[in-house]
Structure formats: C-alpha cells, structure tokens
Design an enzyme around this catalytic site. Structure first.
Site, PDB file in Angstrom:
ATOM      1  N   LYS A 114       0.829  -1.218   0.000  1.00 24.14           N
ATOM      2  CA  LYS A 114       0.000   0.000   0.000  1.00 24.14           C
ATOM      3  C   LYS A 114       0.862   1.267   0.000  1.00 24.14           C
ATOM      4  CE  LYS A 114      -4.427  -1.701   1.238  1.00 24.14           C
ATOM      5  NZ  LYS A 114      -5.692  -1.557   1.940  1.00 24.14           N
ATOM      6  N   LYS A 196      -3.451  -9.922  -6.390  1.00 24.58           N
ATOM      7  CA  LYS A 196      -4.747 -10.312  -5.831  1.00 24.58           C
ATOM      8  C   LYS A 196      -5.853  -9.379  -6.333  1.00 24.58           C
ATOM      9  CE  LYS A 196      -5.615  -7.820  -1.578  1.00 24.58           C
ATOM     10  NZ  LYS A 196      -6.396  -7.794  -0.369  1.00 24.58           N
ATOM     11  N   LYS A 199     -10.691  -4.495  -4.518  1.00 28.73           N
ATOM     12  CA  LYS A 199     -11.777  -3.579  -4.822  1.00 28.73           C
ATOM     13  C   LYS A 199     -11.263  -2.176  -5.114  1.00 28.73           C
ATOM     14  CE  LYS A 199     -13.392  -4.005  -0.132  1.00 28.73           C
ATOM     15  NZ  LYS A 199     -12.385  -3.624   0.855  1.00 28.73           N
TER      16      LYS A 199
HETATM   17  P1  ATP Z   1      -8.598  -2.934  -0.189  1.00 28.42           P
HETATM   18  O1  ATP Z   1      -8.341  -3.344  -1.598  1.00 28.42           O
HETATM   19  O2  ATP Z   1      -9.495  -1.762  -0.032  1.00 28.42           O
HETATM   20  O3  ATP Z   1      -7.390  -2.872   0.659  1.00 28.42           O
HETATM   21  P2  ATP Z   1      -9.426  -5.590   0.258  1.00 28.42           P
HETATM   22  O4  ATP Z   1     -10.495  -5.928  -0.703  1.00 28.42           O
HETATM   23  O5  ATP Z   1      -8.081  -6.104   0.023  1.00 28.42           O
HETATM   24  O6  ATP Z   1      -9.423  -4.048   0.461  1.00 28.42           O
HETATM   25  P3  ATP Z   1     -10.684  -5.959   2.918  1.00 28.42           P
HETATM   26  O7  ATP Z   1     -11.944  -5.256   2.825  1.00 28.42           O
HETATM   27  O8  ATP Z   1      -9.842  -5.408   3.971  1.00 28.42           O
HETATM   28  O9  ATP Z   1      -9.742  -6.078   1.677  1.00 28.42           O
HETATM   29  O10 ATP Z   1     -10.893  -7.515   3.073  1.00 28.42           O
HETATM   30  C1  ATP Z   1     -12.003  -8.177   3.542  1.00 28.42           C
HETATM   31  C2  ATP Z   1     -11.788  -9.659   3.501  1.00 28.42           C
HETATM   32  O11 ATP Z   1     -11.675 -10.127   2.155  1.00 28.42           O
HETATM   33  C3  ATP Z   1     -10.511 -10.129   4.198  1.00 28.42           C
HETATM   34  O12 ATP Z   1     -10.766 -11.301   4.947  1.00 28.42           O
HETATM   35  C4  ATP Z   1      -9.568 -10.429   3.070  1.00 28.42           C
HETATM   36  O13 ATP Z   1      -8.612 -11.403   3.410  1.00 28.42           O
HETATM   37  C5  ATP Z   1     -10.515 -10.937   2.011  1.00 28.42           C
HETATM   38  N1  ATP Z   1      -9.977 -10.733   0.668  1.00 28.42           N
HETATM   39  C6  ATP Z   1      -9.595  -9.561   0.121  1.00 28.42           C
HETATM   40  N2  ATP Z   1      -9.176  -9.724  -1.142  1.00 28.42           N
HETATM   41  C7  ATP Z   1      -9.272 -11.060  -1.401  1.00 28.42           C
HETATM   42  C8  ATP Z   1      -8.991 -11.867  -2.548  1.00 28.42           C
HETATM   43  N3  ATP Z   1      -8.518 -11.331  -3.668  1.00 28.42           N
HETATM   44  N4  ATP Z   1      -9.200 -13.189  -2.475  1.00 28.42           N
HETATM   45  C9  ATP Z   1      -9.707 -13.738  -1.344  1.00 28.42           C
HETATM   46  N5  ATP Z   1      -9.989 -13.040  -0.227  1.00 28.42           N
HETATM   47  C10 ATP Z   1      -9.791 -11.712  -0.248  1.00 28.42           C
END
Ligand code: ATP
Ligand code: LTN
Length: 334
Positions: A114, A196, A199
């Site tokens: 990040k 990965k 969002k």
């Molecule tokens: P950002 O991109 O805004 O940092 P994010 O989508 O990575 O957010 P969070 O909202 O913090 O993440 O994650 C919520 C949940 O989703 C967490 O348990 C995280 O491990 C899971 N998660 C996030 N991205 C993935 C992915 N690509 N595959 C599987 N699980 C995911």
C-alpha cells in the site's frame, strides 16, 4: 448450556466488494455464523488509512452493511456493527501500540504494497493498521478469525501481541486462530493474475464487483487474461487459467480436480463463459437483495445501533481488565 466460542471478522467499507472478498471471506462468515457467537464488523476506521471521499465512505458503509445482510448474516443471531461506533477498539489499539515495535509493522507485506500504491500518503495509520486489527480481534476474546490468505500475516501479529501482553501482565487475552477457506482464499485479478483481486484496483476489468450485472460479469470474464496454449489445468505457469478454475470451483463448491475434469478438452471461450455464468448465478440474487435492503436506511441504522450496543458490552469488559492490568487507576463512578 455450554457457551459458544467467539468468532470475529471485519471488512473495510473501502469500496464495493469483489467476488474475492465474497469467496475469500463473506461466504465463510455465513457458513460459520451459527456454530459460534459471531461478531462481524465494518472496519471503517481502517478505511481511513487510504484517502477516502467522506460521502463515499458513508455510502460504502451502508452498502457493506446491506451486503452483509444480503449474504445471510443474521443480525439477531450474530452481532453486526461499525468499528467506529465502539470506541474500545481505538482504546485497546493504543495499549497494544505500547508493546508493538515499528520493525514488526514496517515489514508487513500489506504495508509495503500500500505504501507503493499510495506514495503520496504513507501515513502512520497505514503502518499501524495491523495493531488496530489486533485490537479488533482481541477485544472480544476471539477464538476464530475467518480471513482471506492475504491477512494471515496480520493475524500472526495479533497472536504475537496477545502472547506478549499475557506474558508481561498475566493471562488476559485468548490467542486467536485463523480460518482460511480451502477454496477461494486468494482470488487473483482477471487482468493481472499475479496480483490479488482488489476492490481498490484502478482497472475495473480486473475485478468482479458484487454490484456487477450478469452482462458485465460475462464480458469481464471473456476479457480475462489467459495464455496461448489450450489446456484447462491448474498450474503455476498458467496463473490466469488457474485463477478461473479457483473461482469456478469455489462458486460450484467442487474441487479444482473436479473442475479440471469438467472442462477437459474444452475451449477457453466456452470455459470463460461457464465461469462467468457460475459467478453471475451467485452475485445476481445477492445484488438484488442488497438493493432491496438499501431502500430502507432506517432499518440499516437500527441494525448497526443494536450491533454496537451488544458489541460494546463485551468489548468494555476487556478494556477494563486491560487498563487494570497495566496499572491505570480505575475511574470512580457516582
Ligand atoms: P482494499 O483493496 O481496499 O485494501 P481488500 O479488498 O483487500 O481491500 P478488505 O476489505 O480489507 O480487503 O478484506 C475483507 C476480507 O476479504 C478479508 O478477509 C480479506 O482477506 C478478504 N480478501 C480480500 N481480497 C481477497 C482476494 N482477492 N481473495 C480472497 N480473499 C480476499
Ligand atoms: N484488515 C482486514 C479487515 C479487518 C479484519 C479485522 C479482519 C480489520 N479488522 C479483524 C479480521 C479481523 C482486511 O481484510 N483487510
């Protein structure tokens, strides 16, 4: 009756969730909720570690609450609340900060990623993110934390801090275990399958949002990056196809091997269409239910209010215990 063990997890309202969040996290929340006293939070304070438009943050918080409900989180059975509504989270984070070292935080993969992505805003909160997350978890004497694979390192820190505090001040915290689903714990980007799915990706074709309609979902899968040979097998050298197999098998609740078998000898085009349809079959009903719930903001406010009241009662027991252990004089009440 024996009391249920505590389960805690949270998601940031930092945008519209992707199928990565759904398959890696939310789906497991629903599966586990009745076996535990489940506590689910909207990690809105965590979201502030990256620049947010205030109006968007508010909107995303309602969206995420409705999505939790649409995915089957029962607000009577589980506790559903916003992190910022229970100030015990930041209070415990402060105490945990006093036993955590900068080196432990600066080597976190998410912090490094990040920092690169938001070079103009490498703030203290971004670095301290895992300590607040540890507070979220430890406040509730949590035993199980369902998360996607990317959060494993953060959970490890929460465990380390619990053990460190217990050693220094005496038994105070339960040491939590992670729960990482077998299938779908790491969904990758559709356009850059080495990264990965996120969002907050600037390229919308990289992710499937839980707000995408069927046509959009199918179109994005048609464009998904694959490779030039024509074998539908799971293999490290084929990150695009492997990711599609992961997504398909997670949606259908089958193993990767079963998915490989189903598509043996099939063309990529047909495979991509089937993956798109499998995803749309899951996303579409959730999206419609979420829209229905969002139309009634008062109901969502009520859910968050009740959730915060219930969460607070548990959280303050821990904060009071911690304050006492470290030697703070308890406040006298009339
Ligand atoms: P950002 O991109 O805004 O940092 P994010 O989508 O990575 O957010 P969070 O909202 O913090 O993440 O994650 C919520 C949940 O989703 C967490 O348990 C995280 O491990 C899971 N998660 C996030 N991205 C993935 C992915 N690509 N595959 C599987 N699980 C995911
Ligand atoms: N950092 C998490 C979100 C999160 C979380 C938590 C997950 C905040 N607090 C406590 C589990 C337990 C993420 O998924 N990025």
């Amino acid at each position: 009756m024996e009391e249920k063990k505590i389960l805690f997890s949270a998601i940031q309202p930092s945008g519209i969730l992707t199928i990565g969040n759904y398959l890696g996290a939310l789906r497991n929340f629903k599966k586990l909720q009745s076996d535990y006293q489940s506590i689910f939070s909207l990690a809105d304070l965590h979201t502030l570690t990256v620049k947010q438009e205030p109006a968007n943050l508010r909107k995303n918080t309602y969206e995420l609450t409705a999505l939790y409900l649409a995915c089957g989180i029962d607000p009577n059975e589980s506790i559903l609340f916003a992190q910022s509504h229970v100030s015990a989270h930041t209070e415990l984070a402060w105490i945990l900060n006093t036993i955590c070292y900068p080196g432990e935080l600066s080597r976190m993969t998410q912090f490094k990623d990040k920092s690169k992505k938001h070079e103009d805003n490498i703030n203290m909160g971004l670095m301290d993110y895992p300590v607040l997350m540890a507070a979220d978890i430890l406040l509730y004497q949590t035993e199980l934390v369902p998360i996607g694979a990317d959060q494993k390192q953060h959970l490890e820190l929460a465990r380390d801090l619990a053990i460190r505090f217990n050693n220094r001040y005496g038994e105070t915290f339960k040491v939590p275990e992670g729960y990482i689903g077998k299938n779908g714990a790491r969904v990758m980007s559709l356009t850059e399958p080495e990264k990965k799915m996120s969002k907050s990706d600037a390229n919308e074709n990289g992710f499937i949002s839980m707000n995408d309609d069927k046509d959009t979902i199918i179109r994005k899968f048609k464009r998904a990056v694959t490779d030039s040979d024509n074998k539908i097998v799971f293999d490290e050298s084929k990150p695009g196809i492997s990711n599609l197999l992961t997504i398909y098998s997670a949606c259908k609740d089958i193993t990767i091997e079963q998915a490989e078998k189903e598509f043996e000898g099939k063309m990529y085009g047909e495979f991509k269409l089937k993956v798109g349809e499998a995803v749309a079959d899951i996303v579409e009903p959730i999206r419609l239910e979420k829209e229905r719930l969002l139309a009634n903001k008062d109901y969502i406010d009520e859910v968050l209010k009740n959730g915060a009241e219930r969460a607070e009662r548990i959280a303050y027991k821990t904060v009071n215990k911690v304050y006492k252990k470290v030697g703070l004089v308890p406040r006298k009440w009339n």
